[in-house]
Design a protein around this motif. Structure first.
Motif, PDB file in Angstrom:
ATOM      1  N   ILE A 298       0.843  -1.194   0.000  1.00 54.35           N
ATOM      2  CA  ILE A 298       0.000   0.000   0.000  1.00 54.35           C
ATOM      3  C   ILE A 298       0.877   1.242   0.000  1.00 54.35           C
ATOM      4  O   ILE A 298       2.029   1.223   0.438  1.00 54.35           O
ATOM      5  CB  ILE A 298      -0.943   0.041   1.220  1.00 54.35           C
ATOM      6  N   GLU A 299       0.308   2.337  -0.513  1.00 51.24           N
ATOM      7  CA  GLU A 299       1.012   3.613  -0.557  1.00 51.24           C
ATOM      8  C   GLU A 299       0.673   4.488   0.647  1.00 51.24           C
ATOM      9  O   GLU A 299       1.441   5.383   1.004  1.00 51.24           O
ATOM     10  CB  GLU A 299       0.652   4.363  -1.853  1.00 51.24           C
ATOM     11  N   VAL A 300      -0.457   4.237   1.270  1.00 44.89           N
ATOM     12  CA  VAL A 300      -0.877   5.029   2.420  1.00 44.89           C
ATOM     13  C   VAL A 300       0.087   4.793   3.578  1.00 44.89           C
ATOM     14  O   VAL A 300       0.502   3.661   3.836  1.00 44.89           O
ATOM     15  CB  VAL A 300      -2.314   4.671   2.845  1.00 44.89           C
ATOM     16  N   THR A 301       0.445   5.868   4.283  1.00 49.09           N
ATOM     17  CA  THR A 301       1.336   5.769   5.431  1.00 49.09           C
ATOM     18  C   THR A 301       0.646   6.298   6.677  1.00 49.09           C
ATOM     19  O   THR A 301      -0.357   7.020   6.590  1.00 49.09           O
ATOM     20  CB  THR A 301       2.623   6.569   5.203  1.00 49.09           C
ATOM     21  N   PHE A 302       1.189   5.930   7.825  1.00 56.25           N
ATOM     22  CA  PHE A 302       0.628   6.457   9.069  1.00 56.25           C
ATOM     23  C   PHE A 302       0.909   7.949   9.191  1.00 56.25           C
ATOM     24  O   PHE A 302       0.001   8.745   9.448  1.00 56.25           O
ATOM     25  CB  PHE A 302       1.197   5.713  10.277  1.00 56.25           C
ATOM     26  N   ASP A 303       2.166   8.360   9.006  1.00 54.81           N
ATOM     27  CA  ASP A 303       2.535   9.758   9.203  1.00 54.81           C
ATOM     28  C   ASP A 303       1.860  10.686   8.198  1.00 54.81           C
ATOM     29  O   ASP A 303       1.425  11.784   8.549  1.00 54.81           O
ATOM     30  CB  ASP A 303       4.054   9.918   9.105  1.00 54.81           C
ATOM     31  N   GLY A 304       1.762  10.237   6.936  1.00 56.28           N
ATOM     32  CA  GLY A 304       1.227  11.129   5.903  1.00 56.28           C
ATOM     33  C   GLY A 304      -0.272  11.067   5.741  1.00 56.28           C
ATOM     34  O   GLY A 304      -0.888  12.036   5.270  1.00 56.28           O
ATOM     35  N   GLY A 305      -0.894   9.934   6.116  1.00 54.87           N
ATOM     36  CA  GLY A 305      -2.329   9.792   5.907  1.00 54.87           C
ATOM     37  C   GLY A 305      -3.148   9.747   7.168  1.00 54.87           C
ATOM     38  O   GLY A 305      -4.089  10.524   7.339  1.00 54.87           O
ATOM     39  N   VAL A 306      -2.777   8.862   8.103  1.00 51.51           N
ATOM     40  CA  VAL A 306      -3.591   8.659   9.306  1.00 51.51           C
ATOM     41  C   VAL A 306      -3.344   9.743  10.348  1.00 51.51           C
ATOM     42  O   VAL A 306      -4.284  10.266  10.947  1.00 51.51           O
ATOM     43  CB  VAL A 306      -3.325   7.264   9.903  1.00 51.51           C
ATOM     44  N   ALA A 307      -2.077  10.103  10.583  1.00 51.08           N
ATOM     45  CA  ALA A 307      -1.763  11.090  11.622  1.00 51.08           C
ATOM     46  C   ALA A 307      -2.468  12.431  11.400  1.00 51.08           C
ATOM     47  O   ALA A 307      -3.094  12.961  12.333  1.00 51.08           O
ATOM     48  CB  ALA A 307      -0.249  11.281  11.726  1.00 51.08           C
ATOM     49  N   PRO A 308      -2.424  13.019  10.188  1.00 51.96           N
ATOM     50  CA  PRO A 308      -3.161  14.280   9.979  1.00 51.96           C
ATOM     51  C   PRO A 308      -4.656  14.126  10.224  1.00 51.96           C
ATOM     52  O   PRO A 308      -5.318  15.069  10.674  1.00 51.96           O
ATOM     53  CB  PRO A 308      -2.872  14.608   8.512  1.00 51.96           C
ATOM     54  N   LEU A 309      -5.186  12.944   9.926  1.00 48.14           N
ATOM     55  CA  LEU A 309      -6.603  12.680  10.160  1.00 48.14           C
ATOM     56  C   LEU A 309      -6.911  12.659  11.654  1.00 48.14           C
ATOM     57  O   LEU A 309      -7.893  13.261  12.113  1.00 48.14           O
ATOM     58  CB  LEU A 309      -6.963  11.347   9.513  1.00 48.14           C
ATOM     59  N   LEU A 310      -6.063  11.980  12.434  1.00 46.42           N
ATOM     60  CA  LEU A 310      -6.291  11.889  13.878  1.00 46.42           C
ATOM     61  C   LEU A 310      -6.149  13.246  14.552  1.00 46.42           C
ATOM     62  O   LEU A 310      -6.831  13.526  15.547  1.00 46.42           O
ATOM     63  CB  LEU A 310      -5.310  10.889  14.497  1.00 46.42           C
ATOM     64  N   ILE A 311      -5.280  14.087  14.050  1.00 47.49           N
ATOM     65  CA  ILE A 311      -5.119  15.423  14.634  1.00 47.49           C
ATOM     66  C   ILE A 311      -6.421  16.200  14.563  1.00 47.49           C
ATOM     67  O   ILE A 311      -6.766  16.961  15.469  1.00 47.49           O
ATOM     68  CB  ILE A 311      -3.986  16.185  13.911  1.00 47.49           C
ATOM     69  N   VAL A 312      -7.198  15.979  13.497  1.00 49.22           N
ATOM     70  CA  VAL A 312      -8.450  16.720  13.306  1.00 49.22           C
ATOM     71  C   VAL A 312      -9.628  16.047  14.002  1.00 49.22           C
ATOM     72  O   VAL A 312     -10.407  16.705  14.693  1.00 49.22           O
ATOM     73  CB  VAL A 312      -8.756  16.876  11.791  1.00 49.22           C
ATOM     74  N   ILE A 313      -9.775  14.721  13.856  1.00 49.26           N
ATOM     75  CA  ILE A 313     -10.983  14.050  14.352  1.00 49.26           C
ATOM     76  C   ILE A 313     -10.718  13.094  15.508  1.00 49.26           C
ATOM     77  O   ILE A 313     -11.647  12.489  16.034  1.00 49.26           O
ATOM     78  CB  ILE A 313     -11.692  13.270  13.218  1.00 49.26           C
ATOM     79  N   GLY A 314      -9.457  12.964  15.922  1.00 47.73           N
ATOM     80  CA  GLY A 314      -9.105  11.963  16.929  1.00 47.73           C
ATOM     81  C   GLY A 314      -9.831  12.127  18.244  1.00 47.73           C
ATOM     82  O   GLY A 314     -10.164  11.132  18.904  1.00 47.73           O
TER      83      GLY A 314
END
Length: 495
Positions: A298-314
């Motif tokens: 997969i191309e999705v990464t934790f730092d580039g994809g999931v982390a920015p998401l968690l900062i907003v909706i976590g």
């Protein structure tokens, strides 16, 4: 630890009632012919005075018992039933549907009853008589088609002329049609557009249909984008592969479901970090799951994809499952998801190639602030080798922690359990599962043996530094405490 009760085996009145009636029908008065059916039916009227949930459980169990003729159950089926399981389905059950006028939950099949014989005619009966149905589970019903979906929901004159049926199930909230291979995208669209209260629609094409419906206003110049009340959406891998997946598909589909509470996404190679940005606007999202198939890059990464998401909706999440990355930053999860009650993090790498370097896994940034997951009740970790002691204490610091499952994690040491116990953790811990945690020894388990925690189940499998002698010694050491807990274990066999 919980104190043992004098009555070690306590059966509930509910189970006793159900088992007694079932035993009477199947053993005391075995049903072999129509004469015995008539005899049992004459004696059934007192059973109808039982609480409804007990009667429903009795009928469900009898339906599964091949020793009982279905005619013997008919007298027990009343119009008051609200929940029922009819699997494995039998055509003889069709005579019961006129009695199901108050039924709210109906399960025709499940994952263990594949290739059910329930078909469109079965759905026609449901649509005709089950006006108050809220939940319908017909997964693995291979012969059910789009026509059956129409019979459930459509009450138009054209539909009655073309297909028959009256389509009264307008109150349906949950429809599970996974692996109903004759239900196409058209059938899923019919369900979305004709069940105004539908919150859960499980099918392989649900996401595809949402993407296509989002495109319709653009292609046909229609001003309004449709909205659906779905609260749960599962995005399967076959829906995110070329040619089905296109860049921005997630961002197109999710605005049609602004009330989503849970979102499950199986990641595939075609997805990128930016595709996850479409999740940010889901204001009601509480449960988020990311996973992928083994040996799938997969191309999705934790730092580039999931982390920015968690900062907003976590901060709004209560359930987080991440089972797809070789690199995860626990500090990000702990800081930006303070309200989690369930956390699963499983490390993933392609077994064909070499594993990532340990120093690249699970980076932990040094911060002045100390965060804890104060609402965490269930923690599940797999394949972690480099978790620091500070992160361990943060993960185990919740006073509500009830269930811990840790697999293949040599970073878990005796010191972690000893320090956590000294700090007053585990006051609500009831279940502890340790599988292949090779740094845990007698000292670590001994630290858990206190009156302060309510542990009732411990499972230790293949922990190579825990011997059977260690476990027996612990049981002998504390036998005078009369604690009531179960310990399942096996010991690593070294070749």
């Amino acid at each position: 630890m919980p104190i043992a009760r004098s009555d070690d085996i306590v059966k509930s009145l509910y189970n006793l009632s159900v088992n007694s009636v079932i035993n009477c029908i199947t053993n005391v008065h075995p049903v072999h012919n129509q004469k015995s059916v008539t005899k049992i039916n004459k004696n059934h009227s007192p059973l109808l005075q039982l609480p409804l949930d007990i009667l429903e459980e009795i009928v469900h169990t009898l339906f599964q018992n091949r020793k009982v003729m279905k005619e013997a159950i008919f007298h027990l089926v009343t119009s008051e039933f609200q929940s029922l399981k009819l699997h494995p389905y039998n055509e003889a059950y069709s005579k019961f549907f006129p009695n199901f006028t108050k039924l709210q939950v109906l399960q025709i099949s499940d994952a263990f009853t594949t290739n059910s014989i329930a078909d469109d005619n079965c759905l026609k009966l449901i649509g005709t008589y089950c006006e108050h149905l809220r939940v319908l589970d017909i997964q693995y019903c291979y012969t059910v088609s789009d026509v059956g979906i129409r019979w459930l929901c459509s009450s138009s004159v054209d539909n009655q002329e073309d297909y028959g049926g009256t389509g009264k199930c307008k109150s349906l909230e949950v429809l599970k049609v996974q692996n109903c291979y004759n239900v196409t995208k058209k059938g899923i669209q019919i369900a979305l557009e004709n069940f105004p209260l539908l919150k859960v629609l499980h099918h392989e094409f649900t996401f595809d249909v949402l993407v296509e419906l989002a495109q319709m206003p653009v292609n046909q110049k229609v001003p309004n984008v449709p909205k659906f009340p779905l609260s749960v959406l599962q995005v399967f891998d076959q829906q995110l592969k070329v040619p089905y997946f296109t860049i921005g598909s997630i961002g197109k589909a999710l605005p049609l479901c602004p009330s989503l509470v849970r979102l499950d996404i199986r990641l595939v190679k075609e997805m990128t970090d930016s595709d996850l940005l479409g999740i940010i606007n889901l204001k009601m999202l509480r449960e988020l799951v990311f996973y992928r198939e083994k040996e799938v890059e997969i191309e999705v990464t934790f730092d580039g994809g999931v982390a920015p998401l968690l900062i907003v909706i976590g901060s709004s999440l209560t359930y987080l499952m991440i089972s797809c990355f070789s690199v995860v930053n626990f500090s990000t999860i702990i800081e930006y998801c303070p309200n989690l009650s369930y956390l699963t993090v499983c490390r993933h790498w392609n077994p064909i190639g070499p594993p990532p370097k340990l120093k690249q896994l699970f980076r932990t940034e040094s911060r002045k602030e100390k965060f804890i997951l104060s609402q965490l009740k269930m923690l599940h970790l797999e394949y972690h080798s480099t978790i620091s002691s500070d992160i361990w204490l943060c993960l185990l610091s919740s006073p509500l922690l009830n269930h811990i499952c840790i697999r293949h994690c040599d970073a878990l040491t005796d010191d972690v359990f000893q320090n956590a116990t000294k700090s007053g953790r585990f006051q609500n811990l009831e279940i502890l599962n340790l599988i292949s945690c090779n740094s845990i020894t007698y000292q670590g388990m001994d630290a858990l043996m206190t009156d302060a925690n309510p542990l009732r189940l411990i499972c230790t499998y293949n922990c190579e530094n825990l011997t059977r002698e260690d476990l027996n010694h612990l049981k002998i050491k504390y036998q005078d405490k009369k604690w009531a807990f179960t310990w399942h274990c096996n010991v690593m066999v070294l070749m």
